[in-house]
Design an enzyme around this catalytic site. Structure first.
Site, PDB file in Angstrom:
ATOM      1  N   CYS A   1      22.798 -32.703 -10.377  1.00  0.00           N
ATOM      2  CA  CYS A   1      23.348 -33.739 -11.253  1.00  0.00           C
ATOM      3  C   CYS A   1      23.538 -35.074 -10.558  1.00  0.00           C
ATOM      4  O   CYS A   1      24.031 -36.014 -11.151  1.00  0.00           O
ATOM      5  CB  CYS A   1      24.670 -33.266 -11.836  1.00  0.00           C
ATOM      6  SG  CYS A   1      24.608 -31.567 -12.385  1.00  0.00           S
TER       7      CYS A   1
ATOM      8  N   ASN B   1      29.889 -26.374  -6.557  1.00  0.00           N
ATOM      9  CA  ASN B   1      28.500 -26.172  -6.984  1.00  0.00           C
ATOM     10  C   ASN B   1      27.488 -26.419  -5.882  1.00  0.00           C
ATOM     11  O   ASN B   1      26.351 -25.997  -5.986  1.00  0.00           O
ATOM     12  CB  ASN B   1      28.196 -27.080  -8.180  1.00  0.00           C
ATOM     13  CG  ASN B   1      28.559 -28.524  -7.920  1.00  0.00           C
ATOM     14  OD1 ASN B   1      29.718 -28.846  -7.689  1.00  0.00           O
ATOM     15  ND2 ASN B   1      27.566 -29.391  -7.910  1.00  0.00           N
TER      16      ASN B   1
HETATM   17  C1  PLP Z   1      26.952 -27.471 -14.009  1.00  0.00           C
HETATM   18  C2  PLP Z   1      28.315 -27.954 -13.765  1.00  0.00           C
HETATM   19  C3  PLP Z   1      28.950 -28.798 -14.664  1.00  0.00           C
HETATM   20  C4  PLP Z   1      28.259 -29.333 -15.898  1.00  0.00           C
HETATM   21  O1  PLP Z   1      28.052 -28.317 -16.839  1.00  0.00           O
HETATM   22  P1  PLP Z   1      27.128 -28.579 -18.123  1.00  0.00           P
HETATM   23  O2  PLP Z   1      27.431 -27.406 -18.996  1.00  0.00           O
HETATM   24  O3  PLP Z   1      25.731 -28.596 -17.620  1.00  0.00           O
HETATM   25  O4  PLP Z   1      27.575 -29.859 -18.730  1.00  0.00           O
HETATM   26  C5  PLP Z   1      30.241 -29.182 -14.388  1.00  0.00           C
HETATM   27  N1  PLP Z   1      30.877 -28.761 -13.291  1.00  0.00           N
HETATM   28  C6  PLP Z   1      30.305 -27.942 -12.401  1.00  0.00           C
HETATM   29  C7  PLP Z   1      31.068 -27.483 -11.212  1.00  0.00           C
HETATM   30  C8  PLP Z   1      29.000 -27.505 -12.598  1.00  0.00           C
HETATM   31  O5  PLP Z   1      28.425 -26.720 -11.705  1.00  0.00           O
END
Ligand code: PLP
Length: 378
Positions: free
Chosen positions: A326, A154
């Site tokens: 996050c 991400n």
């Molecule tokens: C955004 C993301 C998450 C979390 O997803 P949510 O649906 O927002 O809980 C988990 N793993 C990765 C790699 C992400 O990019």
């Protein structure tokens, strides 16, 4: 208006997805689990249609799909659910394996499990952010229960070689979980063909709504439910299924897969242009291997400037991130795993391109960085 270049944090909801969801907000309210009247059966049919769409997009079976509130919940269900089922079955395997560059929604549940009797090995990555196959192979063994490796990162967008990793895991009887939140709808994925046992995804990372996601579980994988209540989702996730959101997820994913190739080609050339023009400004270096990576991601470190000052200037005209949305406050553990210092990580920029990105956004991004550098570099 700000140029939105933060599609790895969240994608806008596709207007066609909003349309597909609308009747399920406005007209139909029945609970798909009631099953005694026609309205309920209609809702159940909509959920099953979405289930088939999600399965088809990922090369899986509809029965594999467990709808959740997002990828965070899907990751928690996968990791805790496999460990709890293994405890119940009394097997010897306890060790968990992962990479240092995983999302917090994988690392944190794994650390939680480590505190509850499941030893954890966190493997380093190479300087490009990719798994080191020989380290993985050496760590696998008869004590290992599960490995968790993301499909696409991400922050830096690099793609892990999932089929190869799956082959290593299965050779040692180890389950493979893949966090595909950034990959589903963006790169070709075929769960069964690639040998993935559990796969997590998220609606709002593929032009769907927030608050919905799915865990796909290959048939035969023992998984203990983590939410107990009504026995929905084949006893794997209790709670009334969020019909409008699930309809939106199915629609979003099938649309994202449909224009995946064309979108990747278009965004890949815009991203290459962005990279070229940024690198030409001087003192800017790429984070993560140039390939294989998501076509719509670019992550760079700007040398010789203060990260906080840089982002204060950039946010006047572009929406970008300095890492993961996050892990606010703390420096990026992903960039640290690539060997970046705290200050280098802070002076890094993640550009996430998407459907709405055109030449104008790229020009704006380059101009913004250039202006910031003029101000910050003596
Ligand atoms: C955004 C993301 C998450 C979390 O997803 P949510 O649906 O927002 O809980 C988990 N793993 C990765 C790699 C992400 O990019």
């Amino acid at each position: 208006m700000l140029a939105y270049l933060d599609h790895q944090a969240s994608t806008p909801c596709d207007p066609a997805v909003l349309n597909a969801m609308e009747p399920w907000w406005r007209e139909h309210c029945a609970n798909p689990s009631s099953r005694l009247h026609r309205e309920s059966l209609t809702a159940a049919a909509a959920v099953e249609r979405a289930r088939a769409q999600v399965a088809a997009a990922l090369g899986a079976e509809p029965g594999d799909v467990v709808f959740t509130s997002g990828a965070t919940e899907a990751n928690n269900l996968a990791l805790k659910g496999v460990c709890e089922a293994a405890l119940a079955q009394g097997g010897e395997r306890r060790r968990l394996l992962t990479l240092a560059t995983e999302h917090r929604a994988v690392l944190d549940p794994l650390r939680y499990l480590e505190r509850h009797g499941f030893p954890l090995t966190v493997l380093p990555v190479d300087s490009g952010g990719l798994v080191q196959e020989e380290l993985l192979a050496a760590a696998l063994g008869p004590d290992v229960l599960l490995a968790s490796v993301m499909a696409a990162n991400n922050e830096i967008g690099v793609l892990q070689p999932i089929s190869t990793i799956a082959a290593h895991c299965h050779h040692h009887g180890v389950l493979l979980h893949v966090d595909a939140a950034q990959a589903a709808g963006h790169i070709p994925l075929a769960m069964a063909e690639q040998g993935v046992d559990l796969l997590s995804l998220s609606g709002h990372k593929c032009y769907g709504p927030k608050g919905v996601g799915a865990l796909l579980v290959r048939q035969g994988v023992a998984l203990a439910a983590q939410l107990h209540g009504g026995g929905q989702e084949q006893q794997r996730r209790a709670g009334t299924v969020a019909v409008p959101l699930v309809v939106g997820l199915g629609e979003a994913l099938s649309r994202a897969v449909a224009d995946q190739q064309e979108r990747a080609a278009r965004l890949g050339s815009l991203r290459d242009q962005l990279r070229q023009e940024l690198l030409a400004l001087g003192g800017i270096t790429l984070n993560g291997a140039a390939a294989p990576r998501l076509a719509h991601n670019l992550n760079v470190t700007v040398g010789g400037v203060d990260g906080a000052a840089l982002h204060r200037l950039l946010r006047r005209s572009i929406a970008v991130s300095s890492g993961s949305a996050c892990s606010q406050g703390s420096p990026s553990h992903v960039l640290a795993a690539l060997g970046r210092s705290r200050s280098e990580a802070a002076a890094s920029i993640r550009f996430g391109l998407g459907r709405s990105t055109g030449a104008a956004e790229i020009e704006r991004a380059v101009a913004s960085v250039e202006a910031a550098l003029r101000q910050l570099r003596p």
